[in-house]
Design an enzyme around this catalytic site. Structure first.
Site, PDB file in Angstrom:
ATOM      1  N   ILE B 103       0.837  -1.196   0.000  1.00  0.00           N
ATOM      2  CA  ILE B 103       0.000   0.000   0.000  1.00  0.00           C
ATOM      3  C   ILE B 103       0.871   1.244   0.000  1.00  0.00           C
ATOM      4  O   ILE B 103       0.740   2.116  -0.823  1.00  0.00           O
ATOM      5  CB  ILE B 103      -0.945   0.015   1.219  1.00  0.00           C
ATOM      6  CG1 ILE B 103      -1.810  -1.249   1.249  1.00  0.00           C
ATOM      7  CG2 ILE B 103      -1.844   1.237   1.146  1.00  0.00           C
ATOM      8  CD1 ILE B 103      -2.536  -1.463   2.551  1.00  0.00           C
ATOM      9  N   GLU B 104       1.773   1.329   0.934  1.00  0.00           N
ATOM     10  CA  GLU B 104       2.617   2.516   0.984  1.00  0.00           C
ATOM     11  C   GLU B 104       3.835   2.232   1.846  1.00  0.00           C
ATOM     12  O   GLU B 104       3.848   1.294   2.635  1.00  0.00           O
ATOM     13  CB  GLU B 104       1.861   3.695   1.587  1.00  0.00           C
ATOM     14  CG  GLU B 104       1.357   3.372   2.986  1.00  0.00           C
ATOM     15  CD  GLU B 104       0.707   4.570   3.652  1.00  0.00           C
ATOM     16  OE1 GLU B 104       1.320   5.638   3.636  1.00  0.00           O
ATOM     17  OE2 GLU B 104      -0.388   4.414   4.185  1.00  0.00           O
ATOM     18  N   GLU B 105       4.828   3.064   1.681  1.00  0.00           N
ATOM     19  CA  GLU B 105       5.983   2.966   2.560  1.00  0.00           C
ATOM     20  C   GLU B 105       6.147   4.284   3.290  1.00  0.00           C
ATOM     21  O   GLU B 105       6.429   5.305   2.685  1.00  0.00           O
ATOM     22  CB  GLU B 105       7.246   2.637   1.765  1.00  0.00           C
ATOM     23  CG  GLU B 105       8.470   2.602   2.662  1.00  0.00           C
ATOM     24  CD  GLU B 105       9.660   1.913   2.009  1.00  0.00           C
ATOM     25  OE1 GLU B 105      10.687   1.811   2.667  1.00  0.00           O
ATOM     26  OE2 GLU B 105       9.547   1.505   0.842  1.00  0.00           O
ATOM     27  N   GLY B 106       5.910   4.280   4.579  1.00  0.00           N
ATOM     28  CA  GLY B 106       6.058   5.504   5.363  1.00  0.00           C
ATOM     29  C   GLY B 106       7.405   5.507   6.043  1.00  0.00           C
ATOM     30  O   GLY B 106       8.201   4.588   5.885  1.00  0.00           O
ATOM     31  N   GLY B 109       7.780   2.401   8.405  1.00  0.00           N
ATOM     32  CA  GLY B 109       7.670   1.025   7.976  1.00  0.00           C
ATOM     33  C   GLY B 109       6.897   0.884   6.684  1.00  0.00           C
ATOM     34  O   GLY B 109       6.416   1.868   6.118  1.00  0.00           O
ATOM     35  N   VAL B 111       3.723  -0.678   4.644  1.00  0.00           N
ATOM     36  CA  VAL B 111       2.372  -1.201   4.866  1.00  0.00           C
ATOM     37  C   VAL B 111       1.935  -1.981   3.637  1.00  0.00           C
ATOM     38  O   VAL B 111       2.068  -1.508   2.506  1.00  0.00           O
ATOM     39  CB  VAL B 111       1.370  -0.072   5.162  1.00  0.00           C
ATOM     40  CG1 VAL B 111       0.000  -0.658   5.452  1.00  0.00           C
ATOM     41  CG2 VAL B 111       1.843   0.765   6.335  1.00  0.00           C
ATOM     42  N   ASP B 225       0.233  13.521  14.734  1.00  0.00           N
ATOM     43  CA  ASP B 225       0.414  13.534  13.276  1.00  0.00           C
ATOM     44  C   ASP B 225      -0.923  13.352  12.567  1.00  0.00           C
ATOM     45  O   ASP B 225      -1.048  12.541  11.650  1.00  0.00           O
ATOM     46  CB  ASP B 225       1.409  12.461  12.831  1.00  0.00           C
ATOM     47  CG  ASP B 225       1.948  12.737  11.428  1.00  0.00           C
ATOM     48  OD1 ASP B 225       1.790  13.887  10.954  1.00  0.00           O
ATOM     49  OD2 ASP B 225       2.501  11.825  10.807  1.00  0.00           O
TER      50      ASP B 225
END
Lengths: 279, 456
Positions: B103-106, B109, B111, B225
């Site tokens: 899904i995404e990389e923040g 970490g 996801v 946040d």
């Protein structure tokens, strides 16, 4: 408030199967290693100026970890600093991992009692800090990442009970109650794994009040049933009796185990016992 | 041994009688199990311990005169409260889940979407970023421990992303947080939806947001946040606050918080943080809520500063400058001295009015209340929840009636075909799931969740 009454408790199967004994330790050896772990956590915690409550959390964490893991596979030399590191992370003043490791390492190898000139003693080389980090991760996954988050210590509850019983103003009883609760972690019956906080608090108050000469409410009849004051705190008479025996038994356990430490002039036997070829 | 037998037998005897009397009461059965366990532990101990005096004598209390009649005494019907605590058990293996797509990389970490094999349910898995023993590392990351701690709380409120479980791979540094999967985040939705949300829909979303924030604040947790990309939306209109990587408990010992310039994404950062306030607290989250509220109307972030100074200037443009009247004491903050300020000519509410023409007067009270410069006067989450704005027409729309959208996170194909989206799909997938954790990645899984829900 309800949270303060709930602790993760060991299941009968968990209590019946000890991973350490499956690895070949005798029940007596396992009990000695548990005692060493709990005692060394206390000594290290005091040296590191951890609050007493947090030290108790580390000690309960030790019991939880070795309920599911073996002393042979996970020696105290890395488990102890890892537990201290983990618990300190949840406080406002996290401690440095290397300071913790130096403390537990020195304690494990220092002569007992400490010589008047501690500087004259040189411990063997300290194990690598990565071994502590690995142990920390192992503890986290063994306990499903819930360590410390859900350990409820019974002290606040005990003070509330004392207040309800009108004993909070009695310094002797209050002090003894807290002391019994701190000492209960040395019980080989692992009462912090078998009984919820309200029962531990009630048993400690029972003993403290008796020894402090304070009177507790007598039984009363409610709707034709005989109630003891412990029933108010949801403790049955039999449970109270069992815990009272356990708490009173701590003293002789500590005497016996400390005799071994004095005989060996330290904790050197810990590693020997963990290394011993039992198979 | 004889004395210990006594200890061991007593509770069992009691439990037996009890079981006869209340055989169907589950709670009692559990108690018996625990007593047996306790007796067992005692038995183990007894093999080494000097047997303490028998419990009979110990129980010699004033109220226990009927000791001798114990066996024959009818069992009292006193109901003791029993709570079942959690069971201590190791984390399950990540192999219980089948990887789908990333899904995404923040910053905290990666996801990914994954299916629980046993149930077929879809979850979001977040891999914890850490290196054991790496340079400057201190073991398991503190931010992750805090996040797990907050997520556990999150499971208790429907507007917070909760924790399903923690799962682990073989190596010590592969640790995953399993969370419910929600197909949308508000940021992506606002970017792609053709029409902005209706006021009734905005009310539903803001109420859910405020409800989640109120719960966090009630439990002394600051999110730190909040932004539209951290707000997830289900297909049934349920909003959940996610990403607790920066969240933490407010200190109870009066210790200072982390550097104020390090928290909250710039566009959602409150004026007191920008000015360097080290004693910040719950109001900082409420400023972010105000920014999100405005963004829902504009379909675009309302304060898009490029630097901290620029952000403060944007705030002054939108809300008016701070002064000793509207924010007593603000000049004492570290960065306030550098500001060259004019006197405010009008109130924040009047400044905001022309920029939000669709907002009713009551709605404007909420927005201006949230975008109040002085944190001590800023509206709280509880105050938002009871504000008349949410009672006046148009009423908040029922969650299930919110429009549904094609999911960005769900559908790899759509992302690849949309012109502006970054093309990190395929490679990213292999990247995340490679190694010994999940075994081979099945190609057809990429985009398998694709379903066009447009026009539903």
């Amino acid at each position: 408030m309800v949270n303060a009454l709930i602790n993760a408790l060991a299941t009968p199967e968990q209590l019946a199967t000890s991973p350490s004994q499956q690895d070949g330790l005798t029940p007596a050896e396992e009990a000695s290693l548990k005692f060493a772990g709990v005692r060394l956590l206390q000594l290290a915690g005091e040296l590191l100026e951890m609050p007493r409550q947090h030290i108790l959390t580390t000690q309960i964490l030790l019991h939880r970890f070795y309920l599911l893991s073996s002393h042979i596979a996970h020696p105290l030399s890395t488990t102890l600093p890892a537990i201290l590191l983990l618990v300190s992370k949840f406080t406002s003043k996290p401690l440095s991992a290397s300071l913790i490791l130096a403390t537990t390492h020195t304690l494990l190898h220092a002569p007992y009692p400490l010589p008047p000139q501690p500087s004259s003693f040189t411990p063997p080389p300290t194990p690598p800090i990565t071994s502590v980090y690995n142990a920390e991760s192992t503890i986290l996954r063994t306990l499903n990442f819930t360590p410390t988050l859900d350990i409820q210590t019974p002290h606040v509850l005990a003070l509330q009970y004392l207040q309800m019983l009108g004993l909070l103003e009695n310094p002797v009883v209050a002090k003894k109650t807290l002391a019994y609760l701190y000492d209960a972690v040395y019980s080989p019956s692992l009462v912090y794994l078998t009984h919820p906080p309200n029962m531990l608090a009630t048993a400690a108050i029972y003993l403290a009040a008796r020894e402090g000469g304070a009177s507790l409410p007598s039984g009363m009849k409610v709707a034709g049933e005989e109630w003891g004051w412990w029933d108010v705190f949801d403790v049955e008479r039999e449970e109270l009796g069992f815990l009272v025996v356990c708490l009173k038994g701590v003293e002789s356990v500590v005497e016996r185990e400390m005799a071994r430490v004095k005989e060996y002039k330290g904790w050197g036997w810990v590693e020997e016992m963990e290394r011993a070829d039992h198979r | 041994m004889g004395r210990w037998d006594n200890v061991e037998e007593d509770p069992e005897e009691v439990a037996r009688i009890k079981a006869e009397k209340e055989a169907k009461k589950r709670a009692k059965a559990e108690k018996k199990a625990r007593e047996a366990a306790a007796a067992l532990a005692a038995q183990q101990a007894a093999s080494q311990a000097t047997p303490p005096p028998s419990k009979r004598r110990r129980l010699d209390t004033p109220s226990a005169q009927d000791d001798d009649e114990e066996e024959s005494r009818p069992k009292p019907k006193i109901r003791h409260l029993r709570f079942e605590g959690p069971v201590m058990t190791p984390s399950r293996s990540v192999d219980e889940y089948e990887p789908l797509n990333q899904i995404e990389e923040g910053s905290y970490g990666i996801v990914s979407r994954a299916k629980e094999i046993a149930t077929g349910e879809i979850y979001a898995l977040k891999k914890i970023k850490f290196t054991i023993g790496g340079q400057g590392e201190a073991g398991f990351p503190l931010t992750s421990l805090r996040e797990i701690q907050v997520l556990m709380r999150g499971s208790e409120h429907r507007n917070l992303v909760g924790l399903k479980e923690m799962v682990v791979g073989e190596s010590l540094d592969s640790v995953y947080i399993v969370m419910p999967f929600l197909p949308h985040d508000l940021k992506a939705l606002l970017d792609t939806m053709p029409e902005p949300f209706l006021p009734s829909e905005i009310k539903t979303l803001v109420l859910q947001l405020a409800s989640g924030v109120a719960y966090l604040h009630k439990h002394s947790i600051l999110h730190r946040d909040l932004k539209t990309s951290n707000l997830l939306l289900s297909n049934t209109g349920q909003l959940q606050i996610a990403d607790f990587g920066l969240a933490r408990y407010t200190p109870t010992d009066g210790s200072e918080m982390t550097a104020p310039h390090m928290i909250v994404t710039l566009w959602y950062r409150s004026p007191e943080l920008l000015l360097g306030d080290k004693n910040y607290g719950k109001p900082l989250d409420m400023w972010s809520v105000g920014c999100i509220f405005g963004e829902l109307f504009w379909k675009d972030a309302i304060l898009q500063g490029k630097t901290a100074v620029d952000q403060m200037m944007k705030i002054i443009d939108l809300c008016g400058p701070p002064s000793e009247e509207n924010w007593p004491g603000f000049k004492r903050l570290a960065n306030a001295r550098a500001l060259k300020l004019q006197k405010p000519i009008t109130s924040t509410k009047q400044m905001l009015r022309p920029k939000f023409p669709l907002l009713t007067n009551a709605g404007m009270e909420v927005l201006a209340g949230l975008l109040t410069l002085d944190p001590s006067q800023r509206m709280t989450a509880e105050e938002v929840l009871v504000h008349p704005y949410f009672k006046e027409d148009p009423r908040p729309k029922a969650e299930e009636l919110l429009p549904t959208f094609p999911s960005k996170a769900n559908q790899e194909r759509r992302r690849r075909h949309s012109p502006g989206a970054p093309v990190r799909g395929e490679e990213g997938d292999k990247e995340v799931w490679k190694g010994d954790l999940f075994g081979a990645v099945e190609e057809e899984e990429v985009g398998a969740g694709f379903q066009l829900k447009m026009g539903r």
